[in-house]
Design a protein around this motif. Structure first.
Motif, PDB file in Angstrom:
ATOM      1  N   THR A  11       0.947  -1.283  -0.084  1.00 12.41           N
ATOM      2  CA  THR A  11      -0.045   0.033   0.069  1.00 12.41           C
ATOM      3  C   THR A  11       1.096   1.242   0.079  1.00 12.41           C
ATOM      4  O   THR A  11       2.157   1.206   0.449  1.00 12.41           O
ATOM      5  CB  THR A  11      -0.922   0.007   1.048  1.00 12.41           C
ATOM      6  N   PRO A  12       0.232   2.240  -0.564  1.00  4.40           N
ATOM      7  CA  PRO A  12       1.233   3.707  -0.354  1.00  4.40           C
ATOM      8  C   PRO A  12       1.546   3.954   1.183  1.00  4.40           C
ATOM      9  O   PRO A  12       0.647   3.860   2.106  1.00  4.40           O
ATOM     10  CB  PRO A  12       0.167   4.793  -1.101  1.00  4.40           C
ATOM     11  N   VAL A  13       2.482   4.465   1.156  1.00  5.67           N
ATOM     12  CA  VAL A  13       2.939   4.913   2.766  1.00  5.67           C
ATOM     13  C   VAL A  13       2.034   5.810   3.205  1.00  5.67           C
ATOM     14  O   VAL A  13       1.610   5.643   4.563  1.00  5.67           O
ATOM     15  CB  VAL A  13       4.447   5.708   2.633  1.00  5.67           C
ATOM     16  N   PHE A  14       1.487   6.792   2.359  1.00  5.55           N
ATOM     17  CA  PHE A  14       0.484   7.638   3.175  1.00  5.55           C
ATOM     18  C   PHE A  14      -0.827   7.027   3.616  1.00  5.55           C
ATOM     19  O   PHE A  14      -1.287   7.261   4.599  1.00  5.55           O
ATOM     20  CB  PHE A  14      -0.055   8.922   2.435  1.00  5.55           C
ATOM     21  N   THR A  15      -1.139   6.022   2.962  1.00  2.00           N
ATOM     22  CA  THR A  15      -2.359   5.343   3.265  1.00  2.00           C
ATOM     23  C   THR A  15      -2.269   4.464   4.528  1.00  2.00           C
ATOM     24  O   THR A  15      -3.093   4.397   5.419  1.00  2.00           O
ATOM     25  CB  THR A  15      -2.871   4.312   2.227  1.00  2.00           C
ATOM     26  N   PRO A  37       9.320  -0.921   4.100  1.00  2.00           N
ATOM     27  CA  PRO A  37       9.542  -0.403   2.936  1.00  2.00           C
ATOM     28  C   PRO A  37      10.325  -1.686   2.018  1.00  2.00           C
ATOM     29  O   PRO A  37      10.442  -1.495   0.814  1.00  2.00           O
ATOM     30  CB  PRO A  37      10.443   0.699   3.109  1.00  2.00           C
ATOM     31  N   PHE A  87       6.032  -1.882  -7.769  1.00  4.83           N
ATOM     32  CA  PHE A  87       5.507  -0.683  -7.323  1.00  4.83           C
ATOM     33  C   PHE A  87       6.700   0.534  -7.199  1.00  4.83           C
ATOM     34  O   PHE A  87       7.771   0.092  -7.265  1.00  4.83           O
ATOM     35  CB  PHE A  87       4.796  -0.915  -5.872  1.00  4.83           C
ATOM     36  N   SER A  88       6.160   1.703  -7.009  1.00  7.53           N
ATOM     37  CA  SER A  88       7.225   2.760  -6.850  1.00  7.53           C
ATOM     38  C   SER A  88       7.829   2.695  -5.391  1.00  7.53           C
ATOM     39  O   SER A  88       7.442   1.787  -4.720  1.00  7.53           O
ATOM     40  CB  SER A  88       6.339   4.103  -6.814  1.00  7.53           C
ATOM     41  N   GLU A  89       8.715   3.551  -5.016  1.00  5.34           N
ATOM     42  CA  GLU A  89       9.562   3.360  -3.836  1.00  5.34           C
ATOM     43  C   GLU A  89       8.531   4.017  -2.680  1.00  5.34           C
ATOM     44  O   GLU A  89       8.897   3.847  -1.371  1.00  5.34           O
ATOM     45  CB  GLU A  89      10.634   4.396  -3.867  1.00  5.34           C
ATOM     46  N   ALA A  90       7.460   4.414  -2.922  1.00  4.70           N
ATOM     47  CA  ALA A  90       6.450   5.197  -1.899  1.00  4.70           C
ATOM     48  C   ALA A  90       5.272   4.183  -1.531  1.00  4.70           C
ATOM     49  O   ALA A  90       4.438   4.712  -1.044  1.00  4.70           O
ATOM     50  CB  ALA A  90       5.690   6.569  -2.537  1.00  4.70           C
ATOM     51  N   THR A  91       5.789   2.793  -1.332  1.00  2.00           N
ATOM     52  CA  THR A  91       4.904   1.995  -0.885  1.00  2.00           C
ATOM     53  C   THR A  91       5.584   1.227   0.385  1.00  2.00           C
ATOM     54  O   THR A  91       6.655   1.257   0.583  1.00  2.00           O
ATOM     55  CB  THR A  91       4.405   0.858  -2.197  1.00  2.00           C
TER      56      THR A  91
END
Length: 111
Positions: A11-15, A37, A87-91
């Motif tokens: 999941t995205p970090v923010f979520t 991460p 996925f991107s690094e922001a997950t």
């Protein structure tokens, strides 16, 4: 006490952090969610230190449960490593640890 551990997804970090701030504020809850991460045992063990309002559990037993999972679910772990790479690094890799005794009490209270 007995514990369970499982990898749930990415999941995205923010979520993930938004969820932890809004929902995981009861130290008597049956479950806690971990975010890392990277798909490594060390990353998930370190994530136990970041749990807000950490439940009063036997954290050595929790880590033992996590290690046992890691030793017996290699194909599952490899699948999540491949998933994380797409996925991107922001997950974050999200995992759940649960106190089975407290979880059972919560389910029985629903009946």
């Amino acid at each position: 006490m007995h514990y369970t551990f499982d990898i749930l997804g990415v999941t995205p970090v923010f979520t993930f952090f938004n969820y932890q701030q809004e929902v995981e504020n009861n130290p008597r809850r049956s479950m806690a969610y971990l975010g890392s991460p990277e798909c490594t045992l060390d990353g998930l063990i370190q994530a136990t230190e970041l749990i807000p309002d950490k439940p009063d559990w036997d954290w050595d037993a929790v880590v033992k449960t996590m290690v046992n999972f890691w030793l017996h679910h290699e194909s599952n772990i490899q699948t999540w490593r491949r998933e994380m790479a797409s996925f991107s690094e922001a997950t974050l890799l999200v995992a759940r640890v649960a106190n089975t005794h407290v979880l059972r009490q919560e389910f029985e209270a629903l009946l």
